[in-house]
Structure formats: structure tokens, C-alpha cells
Design an enzyme around this catalytic site. Sequence first.
Site, PDB file in Angstrom:
ATOM      1  N   GLY A 211       0.833  -1.210   0.000  1.00 56.33           N
ATOM      2  CA  GLY A 211       0.000   0.000   0.000  1.00 56.33           C
ATOM      3  C   GLY A 211       0.858   1.247   0.000  1.00 56.33           C
ATOM      4  N   ASN A 212       0.253   2.381   0.204  1.00 56.43           N
ATOM      5  CA  ASN A 212       1.018   3.618   0.365  1.00 56.43           C
ATOM      6  C   ASN A 212       0.308   4.536   1.342  1.00 56.43           C
ATOM      7  OD1 ASN A 212      -0.775   5.497  -1.124  1.00 56.43           O
ATOM      8  ND2 ASN A 212      -0.239   4.182  -2.865  1.00 56.43           N
TER       9      ASN A 212
END
Length: 407
Positions: A211-212
Amino acid sequence: MRARFTGKTVVLGITGSIAAYKACEIASRLVELGAKVIPTMTRSARELVGPASLEAITGNRVILEMFEPLPNPEIEHIAVARRADLFLIAPATANILAKAAHGIADDWLSTTLLATRAPILFAPAMNTMMYLHPATQANIALLKERGAAFVGPGEGRLACGEEGPGRLIETPCILEAAAMALYRDKDLAGRRVLISSGANQEPIDPVRFIGNASTGRMGRALALEALCRGAQVCVIAGPSEVAPPCAAEVVHVRTAAEMRDAVMARVADCDMFFSAAAVADYRVAAVEQAKMKRTGPVTLELIPNADIVAEAARNRRAGQVVAGFAAETENVPENAAQKLAGKGLDLILANRVGGADGAIGAEDSEAWLIRAKHPPEALGRASKSEIARRLVDAAAGLLGGQGAALG
Ligand code: CTP
């Protein structure tokens, strides 16, 4: 949101619904956002909540009666009708809707509603049968036709035990609708705005993902700006910390591929596309079907995802505006200008990221507006709502034209 309320005078009309107690929370949020709140309660509202808490929250006396001796001529009804920036009736009963629709002026609130030319926003709350009654529906239609705004009601279980529409909508939705009603210049009325927002999650196995750190705040600020200016807004939302505004249509997605499909299905119908999502550049080549066991070192093969905004720009029709963001750590305007050209965009909002001040999710950041064939415009340190305003201004300036990058 703060900038939208600071210095504004909001008359908060509270009428006799069970939800009247929620007016305290609404008043408190409005005050926090910098508004001056003038509270007024109808006779039936007073049967349900006492004025003391509202007075404490707003710092203003609650206006109760038409002919009470006024300590201060500032709250005389015509004076308030003139001074208000917004009349917010929350909760609004079937009775106040009927009175407002038919011009009945038999107490302070209904009289002042008739005298004001400020925007009026109703947040209805009542029993489902009362809400669905043709008389109430006709009153709502009439008020809308005359320019009043409505937010809610929500659906669900009501105090009377019935299920259906009639519940006072949640406070954040009321505040967003108030911000929209306060904004008088509807320069994007009739326009459709598409926004991608938030992060992506690229699965590794059924429980893990890549993810980020995107929070979705930029996409939310853009959506609210476009809604305030009268646009119809659709948000393609990846996982985020903050929800898009209630008045936006929202399509929830997880991966970059899902986001791409959702954007491509809608982009042809929109006038502006803002690609605010932190799209995952890569996905895992072979997602494990079963949870991976911890054994030793693991190497994941990553393969590139499609560039969504570049694809949208390639396929856009004349007059449509496609804008993106560029998060850069160095040579920010130069790198962003290259990105603009490489992706064929009309506009890029470039941010400096990294370092103590430029963390993703920070309240404000150093920003530049990049346009094809124009030198970069430095915006200095700007908040997300300021960035949204500048970007929507620039996009509005290109609407209907050739689109700078196409021209
Ligand atoms: N973007 C996109 N699809 C991708 C990657 C990015 O639509 N697969 C969009 C983003 O929403 C943003 C713009 O492209 O509006 C720039 O994103 P950014 O991450 O800064 O650039 P990248 O193209 O990923 O380039 P790099 O990470 O190499 O700087």
C-alpha cells in the site's frame, strides 16, 4: 473546511424533532470552524432540549419568541435576516417545511425565513410516513424550486421504531452541505467532475498487501471545492483515512486495476478529471491464494500497472480537462513539467514531498501549478483546500476550450 466558515454568520434554526438534541453538536462544530452561530428554537424544540447548552456553545442568546424584549437590537428578526450568510434549519420538521413553503410567518423562525435573502438549507428529520406524505414531498419540491437546499434525511431506524427515510443526516454531511450553500458562485453548475482519490492496495496473499501513505485528503478537498461550485462529482476512492464528501457519488475500489476500470468507465462523461489518487505503480505478479507462511527471505516479482491519468488524457475529447499531481522530492517544477508533457496532461499540481515538512498527509506543502506552454506558477506553502481551489480555478479556465495540451 475552516476557510469556508470563518467570519460567516449562520442562523441555526432548531425545530421540534426528537433529533433536536443533535443541534448542539452541529452548533459546536460550526463554532469550531469559525462561524458566528445565532441559535433560535421553536416552541416545540424547547420541549425537547433546553436553550442553556446552546447558549454556552455559541456564546449567543437563543432567540425564542417574536415579541420577547430583546437585550440587543442585533437579534431583531429583520436585522438577523439581513445579516445572515446562511439559514440552517436542523432538524427541520414537516411543520417548518410546510410553513416555509407557504409563506406562513407565525413565530420568529418562520417570519425571519420569509424576510431573509440568504441561502437556506434544510436538514429534515421526522417520522418516515410524515416525510413520505405527498404534502411534505410537495413542500420540499416547492422549496427546492425556489432555491432552498436540502441535506438528508438519512435512512434507518427512527425513534418511533419505524425504518425508512426520516433520520437527521450525520453532522459532517450537514456541515459539507452548509459549506456548499454558503458558496454563492456556482460556476461549475451542470459540469461533471471525476476524481480519483486515496491509495491502492495490491494484494500479496489473502491477508497482506502493498500500500502507500495516501490519506485521501487531497481528493476530498477537490471534491468539496467542485461541489461548492455546483458540479456533479464522482469520486473513485481507493482505501483512505478520510471519506469523500457525502454529496459526491462514490465508487470504492482497492487495486490500481479496479481504479483504472472505474475511471475509464466514467471519464468520457466528465468535463474534468482530477487524478489525485496515489496509484500503485506495481502489482504482485503472482498473488498467493493461501496465506504465505513465514519461512525465509521472500522475493516478490512486481509488474507495472497501467498509467490511468495518461490513458485518460490520450482518450480525452476536445474541451475536457485532465489534471494530475506530481509528488517530487527534488527539482519539483522541472520534474513535474516533464511529467505533464510525458502524460499529455493539461495541468499538474506539483508538491514537494519528503523531509520534515513535506510528509505525505501533511496539512500543507510547497506547491506549483504547471500548465502546458506556461512557466510554472509557484503557489508557496498552501493547504489542501487552497490547492484544490487553485487547481479547480485553472481547470475551469480551460473548460470548453481546446485543453492546453491538445491545442
Ligand atoms: N498516476 C496514474 N497512474 C499510475 C501512476 C500515477 O494515474 N499508474 C497519476 C497520479 O494519480 C498522479 C500522476 O499520475 O496524478 C503522477 O503520479 P506520480 O506518482 O507522481 O508519478 P508516476 O507517474 O508514478 O511517476 P514516478 O513515481 O516515477 O515519479
